[in-house]
Each structure stands twice: as structure tokens, then as C-alpha cells.
Scaffold this active site. Structure first.
Site, short mmCIF file in Angstrom:
data_model
loop_
_atom_site.label_atom_id
_atom_site.label_comp_id
_atom_site.label_asym_id
_atom_site.label_seq_id
_atom_site.Cartn_x
_atom_site.Cartn_y
_atom_site.Cartn_z
N ARG A 189 -11.21 -1.08 -7.37
CA ARG A 189 -11.67 -1.64 -6.16
C ARG A 189 -13.01 -2.42 -6.19
NH1 ARG A 189 -7.33 -1.30 -4.42
NH2 ARG A 189 -6.42 0.39 -3.02
N GLU B 210 -12.50 -9.55 0.03
CA GLU B 210 -11.25 -10.23 -0.38
C GLU B 210 -10.60 -11.05 0.59
OE1 GLU B 210 -8.91 -7.14 -2.22
OE2 GLU B 210 -10.42 -6.88 -3.89
N HIS C 21 -6.15 -9.75 -6.47
CA HIS C 21 -5.83 -8.37 -6.32
C HIS C 21 -4.21 -8.24 -6.22
CE1 HIS C 21 -6.78 -4.51 -3.73
NE2 HIS C 21 -5.73 -4.24 -4.39
C1 DGY Z 1 -3.14 -0.22 -4.57
O1 DGY Z 1 -2.13 0.33 -4.99
O2 DGY Z 1 -4.23 0.54 -4.37
C2 DGY Z 1 -3.31 -1.46 -4.70
O3 DGY Z 1 -4.70 -1.87 -4.83
C3 DGY Z 1 -2.64 -2.07 -3.28
O4 DGY Z 1 -3.61 -1.77 -2.48
#
Ligand code: DGY
Length: 329
Positions: free
Chosen positions: A235, A264, A283
Site C-alpha cells: 500500500r 492513487e 496498482h
Molecule cells: C489487494 O488485493 O489488496 C489489491 O491491492 C487490490 O485492492
């Protein structure tokens, strides 16, 4: 008839599976995610929320949905859901663990390889017509084999990363809250500091929590080798981006590849995008057709169980809400 809101578009198969249950299904089909205000309006009479990272599912949203029994997050990370608020209200929260680990590790390893072997910058140079004569000292890259990879967070995705690294003859270290029994050829080190000091590549796989917010900042970059490369597929807020920019610009570390950023999408004029030693992806670590389909079907399973009053198979807060759950069976 229970009502389910899906906050982004979904596959025809997952939409059909939701509708086949007999539930009333509302799918947010716009190309943009709902605003928080739209979300608050749309949840008024729902029983199940099939949620995505694009919205914060906080106490305000939950209070606008008095019948809400279950929040099924499409993804393994559920930091966009205010879990304490869900616990207080007895709302089950679910995610999609396991099935995306291999695709996510594939991407994390691809980012590592790309930074190491310069597939992130040399093809653009070739396209610009700047490929000069063969030069023994030109376009030098960095080896992957026999280098040290430090994995921070040895969960499902971290261990898949370790397996990939083993195939490339890397030495693998890992740092985790707990030492694991199964280590996939990786060696446990008991501090983040040590892993940063010893690794040529550092790959982040820990969840975002208050403790891991800005976990990588100026002091941590100083500990890393000047030749080291950071890979972040977890993240954005785990990395202090201002500190990262300074570290990349000043040569404190050699490079970074990020699948996740703050915010993002990252704005086109963000300083990180001016750096040749920073590769940014939108992402997409879990974004293969097969994996996203499996995630969608797992989210369907979770939300349908919840609206039927049954415990969803991938509930993350069952123990916390057992006494006051809105789910009854
Ligand atoms: C997750 O699976 O956490 C991906 O980043 C999609 O949110």
C-alpha cells in the site's frame, strides 16, 4: 429479497452469480468510483456491500446502511474499511486471501527484474533512436542472481516472492512479526534495520496499519545500500513518498518500483514521475484476467453468504463480532 451494492463494474459471470441468488443487485457501472456522498446515498437500504479499494467504508457509510450485514472487499487488503466501526456494529468484513498471492508476487518480481536489468528505461532510449554502438561499459545493469533480497512481511505474498527469488539463485532474508516455520529457503532476521542494511533489493509485503504507515522514511533509506532497490506492491502509505523522492534524487538508494502510491492515481506532475530511477505501475499487482475473476467469485461467495445470514467463508472479524453479529446463522 436482500439488496447488494457492487461499487465498481464486475465480470458478467460474477454479476450473473449475484443475480442468480435472487438478490436485488445494483452495480455501479460508471467509469469513476462513486464519491463518498454517492456511496452514502446508495447504501441506504442494502444488506450487502461488495466493496473496492476506491471507497472508504467508514462509520458514516455504515451508519447510512442500517441493514448492512456484510462488507465483502474485492482484495486481500481491507485498510479502506474502518474495521473498528464494523466490529462495533456487528458487520462482517471479508476479503479475498490466497488466490491473488502468486499474481502479486509475479508482478513484484517483474518489477525487481525490470529495475535490475533496466527494462524500465532502456527501451524508451531505443525508441528515441539513441542506441549507440556496442559499448563494453554502456547501459550497465545490476545482477539478480546471488544478490540479497529482503522481504518485509512474510505472509502468502511474501512467501511466493521468496519462491521466485530462489529460482533466480538469490539469497533471501525476511523480516516478519513472527518467525515462520516454513521459510521457503529464506533466512529470518529479527529487525527491519538489519534487513535494510543487508539487502540489495527490499520488497514490501506487510499490510498497511497505523504501525506500518510511513514505515519507510528518511532514516530507513539511510540504512539501505546506495545500490539498493525498493519494491512496493503493498500500500502506498507504507512509504513516505517525500523521503523516497529525496533518497532517489540524492542517490541514497539506487531505485524504486512502486505498484501503489499516495494518492492513487498519482498526479501526472508528481515529482517521483520526473525520476528515471523510479518505475510506477497503476496498482495492478493482482490484475490478471484469471486472478481478478477468482477474486470476483470469492467476493460473490462472501457477500451472498452474508446476506443469507450465514458466516462468509473469508470473514476477517468473526471472532470480534461473534457476540453482536448482524449475521444470524
Ligand atoms: C489487494 O488485493 O489488496 C489489491 O491491492 C487490490 O485492492
Amino acid at each position: 429479497m436482500p439488496k447488494i451494492l457492487v461499487t465498481r463494474r464486475t465480470f458478467p459471470e460474477s454479476a450473473a452469480a449475484l443475480r442468480a441468488s435472487g438478490a436485488e443487485v445494483v452495480i455501479w457501472e460508471d467509469s469513476d468510483a462513486p464519491s463518498q456522498a454517492d456511496l452514502i446515498k446508495a447504501v441506504a437500504d442494502i444488506d450487502g456491500l461488495y466493496a473496492h479499494i476506491t471507497n472508504q467504508v467508514n462509520a458514516e457509510v455504515m451508519d447510512a446502511a442500517p441493514n448492512l450485514k456484510v462488507i465483502a472487499e474485492f482484495g486481500v487488503g481491507y485498510d479502506n474499511i474502518e474495521i473498528a466501526a464494523a466490529n462495533e456494529r456487528g458487520i462482517a468484513v471479508c476479503n479475498t486471501p490466497g488466490i491473488l498471492s502468486e499474481s502479486t508476487a509475479d508482478e513484484a518480481f517483474a518489477l525487481l527484474a525490470s529495475m535490475a536489468r533496466r527494462t524500465h528505461d532502456l527501451p524508451a532510449m531505443v525508441k528515441r533512436g539513441e542506441w549507440g554502438d556496442f559499448d563494453p561499459l554502456g547501459y550497465l545493469a545490476t545482477d539478480i542472481h546471488h544478490k540479497t533480497l529482503g522481504i518485509v512481511g512474510m505472509g502468502n505474498i511474501g512467501s511466493e516472492m521468496a519462491k521466485r527469488a530462489a529460482g533466480f539463485n538469490m539469497n533471501v532474508l525476511y523480516f516478519n512479526r513472527k518467525k515462520r516455520n516454513e521459510e521457503f529457503g529464506a533466512t529470518y532476521v529479527d529487525s527491519l534495520e538489519e534487513i535494510l542494511e543487508r539487502s540489495d533489493y527490499v520488497s514490501l509485503h506487510n499490510p498497511l496499519t497505523p504501525e506500518t504507515t510511513n514505515m519507510m522514511s528518511t532514516d530507513q533509506f539511510k540504512l539501505m545500500k546506495k545500490s539498493a532497490i525498493l519494491i512496493n506492491t503493498t500500500r502506498g502509505p507504507v512509504v513516505d513518498q517525500d523521503a523516497l523522492y529525496e533518497a532517489l534524487k540524492s542517490g541514497e538508494i539506487a531505485g524504486a518500483a512502486l505498484d501503489v502510491t499516495v494518492p492513487e492515481p498519482i498526479p501526472a506532475d508528481h515529482p517521483l514521475l520526473t525520476l528515471d530511477n523510479c518505475l510506477i505501475m497503476p496498482h495492478v499487482a493482482s490484475a490478471t484476467g484469471d486472478t481478478r475473476m477468482k477474486m470476483a467469485m470469492m467476493s460473490v461467495e462472501n457477500v451472498l453468504a452474508g446476506v443469507a445470514g450465514d458466516w462468509p467463508p473469508y470473514c476477517v472479524n468473526q471472532a470480534e463480532i461473534a457476540g453482536n453479529a448482524r449475521i444470524k446463522n
